[in-house]
Design a protein around this motif. Sequence first.
Motif, mmCIF file in Angstrom:
data_model
loop_
_atom_site.group_PDB
_atom_site.id
_atom_site.type_symbol
_atom_site.label_atom_id
_atom_site.label_comp_id
_atom_site.label_asym_id
_atom_site.label_seq_id
_atom_site.Cartn_x
_atom_site.Cartn_y
_atom_site.Cartn_z
ATOM 1 N N ALA A 1 -13.067 -1.038 -6.651
ATOM 2 C CA ALA A 1 -12.041 -1.232 -7.673
ATOM 3 C C ALA A 1 -10.665 -1.426 -7.035
ATOM 4 C CB ALA A 1 -12.025 -0.043 -8.631
ATOM 5 N N ALA A 2 -10.359 -0.627 -6.009
ATOM 6 C CA ALA A 2 -9.069 -0.755 -5.332
ATOM 7 C C ALA A 2 -8.949 -2.099 -4.624
ATOM 8 C CB ALA A 2 -8.887 0.391 -4.331
ATOM 9 N N ALA A 3 -10.026 -2.571 -4.022
ATOM 10 C CA ALA A 3 -9.998 -3.846 -3.303
ATOM 11 C C ALA A 3 -9.899 -5.033 -4.249
ATOM 12 C CB ALA A 3 -11.244 -3.988 -2.428
ATOM 13 N N ALA A 4 -10.389 -4.879 -5.473
ATOM 14 C CA ALA A 4 -10.380 -5.979 -6.435
ATOM 15 C C ALA A 4 -9.056 -6.121 -7.172
ATOM 16 C CB ALA A 4 -11.517 -5.795 -7.439
ATOM 17 N N VAL A 5 -8.162 -5.125 -7.068
ATOM 18 C CA VAL A 5 -6.864 -5.208 -7.733
ATOM 19 C C VAL A 5 -6.107 -6.398 -7.157
ATOM 20 C CG1 VAL A 5 -4.639 -4.052 -8.031
ATOM 21 C CG2 VAL A 5 -6.754 -2.744 -8.200
ATOM 22 N N PRO A 6 -5.605 -7.289 -8.036
ATOM 23 C CA PRO A 6 -4.871 -8.460 -7.532
ATOM 24 C C PRO A 6 -3.689 -8.051 -6.663
ATOM 25 C CG PRO A 6 -5.324 -8.679 -9.869
ATOM 26 C CD PRO A 6 -5.710 -7.283 -9.484
ATOM 27 N N ALA A 7 -3.437 -8.864 -5.659
ATOM 28 C CA ALA A 7 -2.357 -8.580 -4.711
ATOM 29 C C ALA A 7 -1.005 -8.872 -5.341
ATOM 30 C CB ALA A 7 -2.535 -9.426 -3.453
ATOM 31 N N ALA A 8 -0.002 -8.148 -4.892
ATOM 32 C CA ALA A 8 1.361 -8.431 -5.311
ATOM 33 C C ALA A 8 1.814 -9.735 -4.660
ATOM 34 C CB ALA A 8 2.273 -7.283 -4.875
ATOM 35 N N ALA A 9 2.747 -10.385 -5.274
ATOM 36 C CA ALA A 9 3.253 -11.638 -4.716
ATOM 37 C C ALA A 9 3.890 -11.373 -3.356
ATOM 38 C CB ALA A 9 4.282 -12.246 -5.665
ATOM 39 N N GLY A 10 3.893 -12.369 -2.534
ATOM 40 C CA GLY A 10 4.525 -12.229 -1.227
ATOM 41 C C GLY A 10 3.591 -12.407 -0.064
ATOM 42 N N GLY A 11 2.301 -12.548 -0.321
ATOM 43 C CA GLY A 11 1.355 -12.772 0.768
ATOM 44 C C GLY A 11 1.466 -14.201 1.275
ATOM 45 N N ARG A 12 1.033 -14.407 2.502
ATOM 46 C CA ARG A 12 1.092 -15.739 3.100
ATOM 47 C C ARG A 12 -0.317 -16.298 3.225
ATOM 48 N NH1 ARG A 12 2.543 -17.278 9.191
ATOM 49 N NH2 ARG A 12 1.240 -15.457 9.464
ATOM 50 N N VAL A 13 -0.554 -17.464 2.649
ATOM 51 C CA VAL A 13 -1.860 -18.108 2.716
ATOM 52 C C VAL A 13 -2.064 -18.652 4.126
ATOM 53 C CG1 VAL A 13 -3.297 -19.970 1.825
ATOM 54 C CG2 VAL A 13 -1.856 -18.667 0.267
ATOM 55 N N LEU A 14 -3.193 -18.288 4.734
ATOM 56 C CA LEU A 14 -3.518 -18.765 6.076
ATOM 57 C C LEU A 14 -4.344 -20.043 6.033
ATOM 58 C CD1 LEU A 14 -4.448 -15.393 7.805
ATOM 59 C CD2 LEU A 14 -2.283 -16.624 7.891
ATOM 60 N N GLY A 15 -5.100 -20.235 4.956
ATOM 61 C CA GLY A 15 -5.930 -21.421 4.829
ATOM 62 C C GLY A 15 -7.266 -21.089 4.212
ATOM 63 N N THR A 16 -8.176 -22.051 4.282
ATOM 64 C CA THR A 16 -9.518 -21.828 3.774
ATOM 65 C C THR A 16 -10.488 -21.819 4.936
ATOM 66 O OG1 THR A 16 -9.857 -24.185 3.412
ATOM 67 C CG2 THR A 16 -9.049 -22.912 1.538
ATOM 68 N N GLY B 1 -5.555 -8.340 4.633
ATOM 69 C CA GLY B 1 -5.585 -9.644 4.007
ATOM 70 C C GLY B 1 -6.315 -9.622 2.690
ATOM 71 N N ARG B 2 -6.482 -10.810 2.141
ATOM 72 C CA ARG B 2 -7.180 -10.981 0.872
ATOM 73 C C ARG B 2 -7.963 -12.271 0.942
ATOM 74 N NH1 ARG B 2 -7.647 -8.956 -4.006
ATOM 75 N NH2 ARG B 2 -6.274 -7.260 -3.434
ATOM 76 N N VAL B 3 -9.204 -12.225 0.457
ATOM 77 C CA VAL B 3 -10.023 -13.430 0.356
ATOM 78 C C VAL B 3 -10.271 -13.704 -1.118
ATOM 79 C CG1 VAL B 3 -11.147 -13.253 2.599
ATOM 80 C CG2 VAL B 3 -12.155 -12.093 0.663
ATOM 81 N N THR B 4 -10.226 -14.975 -1.480
ATOM 82 C CA THR B 4 -10.454 -15.393 -2.856
ATOM 83 C C THR B 4 -11.548 -16.434 -2.876
ATOM 84 O OG1 THR B 4 -8.124 -15.004 -3.378
ATOM 85 C CG2 THR B 4 -9.373 -16.360 -4.920
ATOM 86 N N ASN B 5 -12.497 -16.258 -3.786
ATOM 87 C CA ASN B 5 -13.567 -17.224 -3.976
ATOM 88 C C ASN B 5 -13.108 -18.172 -5.090
ATOM 89 O OD1 ASN B 5 -15.876 -18.644 -4.554
ATOM 90 N ND2 ASN B 5 -17.209 -16.866 -4.702
ATOM 91 N N PRO B 6 -12.741 -19.422 -4.764
ATOM 92 C CA PRO B 6 -12.258 -20.342 -5.792
ATOM 93 C C PRO B 6 -13.298 -20.621 -6.875
ATOM 94 C CG PRO B 6 -11.897 -21.257 -3.590
ATOM 95 C CD PRO B 6 -12.727 -20.025 -3.433
ATOM 96 N N ALA B 7 -14.577 -20.513 -6.539
ATOM 97 C CA ALA B 7 -15.640 -20.787 -7.514
ATOM 98 C C ALA B 7 -15.690 -19.739 -8.626
ATOM 99 C CB ALA B 7 -16.991 -20.865 -6.806
#
Length: 174
Positions: free
Chosen positions: A81-96, A122-128
């Motif tokens: 549950a803690a890991a699934a909480v959306p991140a606050a703005a300000g992170g830097r996208v490294l790429g896919t 970091g944070r990983v997002t599954n676009p699907a």
Amino acid sequence: MKRILILTILVLGVAGCAAVTERFGLGRKAGGTAQEGPIDPFVAADPAEVPTLDLATAAPPPPPAARSAEALDTTTPEQRAAAAVPAAAGGRVLGTTVAALGDPTQPGLWLKTPLVAAEAKGRVTNPATGKSSAVTLIPLGGAATAGSQMSLSALRLIGASLTELTEVEVALEG
């Protein structure tokens, strides 16, 4: 015969130096792009300022008899549950990157990727699926365009297949 042996040793030694400098990112030109090597996520000059990360080791190792995904995933519902909480703005996208299942017996929420040169939050997002997870980003040798390995727990949390390759977006938290 001695000259040939000495020459061979010298040539191999010089070739080894190139591999060492490339592996540790030494001698890289300033302003390098992602294709030239991994991105260093820390700006701090003092290594003592780097925060201690525990996402990769927060869960206990699975029992030796574990054979199913449920038995191998030892993260608690609270950790998920803690890991699934959306991140606050300000992170830097490294790429896919294309992620495959890493070692299923290694507990925690982590992504081994060539997109970082040092361990980082970091944070990983599954676009699907649109689902994301906080993870520990762990350096993995190779070109920045190479694939990555993701923990069983993180793959399950973002709704990715455990048997297929999944494209994920990787970002630094912060």
